[in-house]
Design an enzyme around this catalytic site. Sequence first.
Site, PDB file in Angstrom:
ATOM      1  N   ARG A  46       0.789  -1.460   0.340  1.00 23.79           N
ATOM      2  CA  ARG A  46      -0.107  -0.354   0.119  1.00 23.79           C
ATOM      3  C   ARG A  46       1.062   1.373   0.328  1.00 23.79           C
ATOM      4  NH1 ARG A  46      -4.693   0.538  -1.593  1.00 23.79           N
ATOM      5  NH2 ARG A  46      -5.713  -1.192  -0.284  1.00 23.79           N
ATOM      6  N   ARG A  70       1.776  -6.880  -9.676  1.00 17.40           N
ATOM      7  CA  ARG A  70       2.486  -6.299  -8.335  1.00 17.40           C
ATOM      8  C   ARG A  70       2.920  -7.741  -6.995  1.00 17.40           C
ATOM      9  NH1 ARG A  70      -2.364  -2.693  -5.606  1.00 17.40           N
ATOM     10  NH2 ARG A  70      -4.213  -4.461  -5.522  1.00 17.40           N
ATOM     11  N   HIS A 147       0.554   2.896 -10.845  1.00 15.56           N
ATOM     12  CA  HIS A 147      -0.384   3.706  -9.395  1.00 15.56           C
ATOM     13  C   HIS A 147       0.260   3.991  -8.288  1.00 15.56           C
ATOM     14  CE1 HIS A 147      -3.501   3.036  -6.050  1.00 15.56           C
ATOM     15  NE2 HIS A 147      -4.038   2.380  -7.439  1.00 15.56           N
ATOM     16  N   GLU A 250      -1.852   8.189 -11.677  1.00 21.66           N
ATOM     17  CA  GLU A 250      -1.224   7.343 -12.191  1.00 21.66           C
ATOM     18  C   GLU A 250      -1.876   7.293 -13.763  1.00 21.66           C
ATOM     19  OE1 GLU A 250      -4.309   4.114 -10.337  1.00 21.66           O
ATOM     20  OE2 GLU A 250      -5.013   5.563  -8.705  1.00 21.66           O
TER      21      GLU A 250
HETATM   22  O1  TA6 Z   1      -6.477   3.657  -9.169  1.00 23.05           O
HETATM   23  C1  TA6 Z   1      -7.259   3.727  -8.044  1.00 23.05           C
HETATM   24  C2  TA6 Z   1      -7.916   2.560  -7.439  1.00 23.05           C
HETATM   25  O2  TA6 Z   1      -8.801   1.449  -9.098  1.00 23.05           O
HETATM   26  C3  TA6 Z   1      -9.611   2.233  -6.516  1.00 23.05           C
HETATM   27  O3  TA6 Z   1     -10.514   2.242  -7.224  1.00 23.05           O
HETATM   28  C4  TA6 Z   1      -8.651   1.429  -5.498  1.00 23.05           C
HETATM   29  O4  TA6 Z   1      -9.570   0.532  -5.829  1.00 23.05           O
HETATM   30  C5  TA6 Z   1      -6.820   1.853  -5.484  1.00 23.05           C
HETATM   31  O5  TA6 Z   1      -7.137   1.692  -6.861  1.00 23.05           O
HETATM   32  C6  TA6 Z   1      -7.054   0.793  -4.682  1.00 23.05           C
HETATM   33  O6  TA6 Z   1      -7.012  -0.941  -5.076  1.00 23.05           O
HETATM   34  P1  TA6 Z   1      -6.142  -2.052  -4.351  1.00 23.05           P
HETATM   35  O7  TA6 Z   1      -6.438  -3.171  -5.294  1.00 23.05           O
HETATM   36  O8  TA6 Z   1      -4.596  -1.584  -4.499  1.00 23.05           O
HETATM   37  O9  TA6 Z   1      -6.747  -1.410  -3.136  1.00 23.05           O
END
Ligand code: TA6
Length: 275
Positions: A46, A70, A147, A250
Amino acid sequence: MFLEGPNPARAQVYLFGAHIVSWEDNKEQQLFLSSKAKLDGSKAIRGGIPICFPQFGNQGPLKKNHGFARTSVWDVSDSKSSPQTQNDSSSVSVTFTLGSTHTSQQLWPNDFLMEYTVTLSPSVLRITWGVYNRNVSESFTFTGALHTYFAVPSIASAGVTGLQGLTYVDKAREGKEFKETKDVVCIPAFVDRVYASAPDSLTITDTGTARMRIEKQHLGDAVVWNPWIDNARKMSDMGDEEYLNMLCVEAGAITAPVTVHAGQKWQSSMTLSKL
Ligand code: TA6
């Protein structure tokens, strides 16, 4: 592993996900990493710069949000440092690779090789990302994104410029489409937007002052995301208040999936410049 750059600059990258978890420029951290991030390989990290592939979100055949890149262990294939030249500052770079495996092919039946090069130079972190189709004859199509979680002094004073006039899908408003009317996109609440065909140069501001430039190539879209408090509370790997100091902008290939023919390669890049 650490990239020790010039000036001083340093970055830390986990082989798990080829995941950049830290980028310090002049000892100032530029990326957000949750204090609750799992760093033991048990789940996606995260924060930092997760690589979304072979799909962004749930935009693809996999059940796994954002695909498997990832949460895969990458290899290091090359590293080098380049001394300062007349026209260029010194830099250090490392290249990571991820090839398809029996496991990945169970999930996504393609033979691929990805190359991901991270280059650190004064005030600049540059990523080049290539996807090579090693199928005998079949082309494949993917969506993906870098991301990036940026550290911001305060979400209340953060903004993103360069998005005015674009159409975006707003996941915070039932996935409906809207047109961006603001020259500075601020974050007053939960924001989760995919801006289609975004300019290749975007800027993150703080109280109106530019602080980070994002330049992208062959990553046509831009996602702006801040989970805000309710969603942050639901994430076990994010502190309840951490949304106040992070902003995801992103670079991604999302609204126009990428098709790579057998034997061909797709190449993209993202350059982050601390202003
Ligand atoms: O980039 C935004 C997103 O697609 C959100 O919708 C949210 O799901 C975020 O990514 C984080 O996703 P994750 O799977 O890392 O919790």
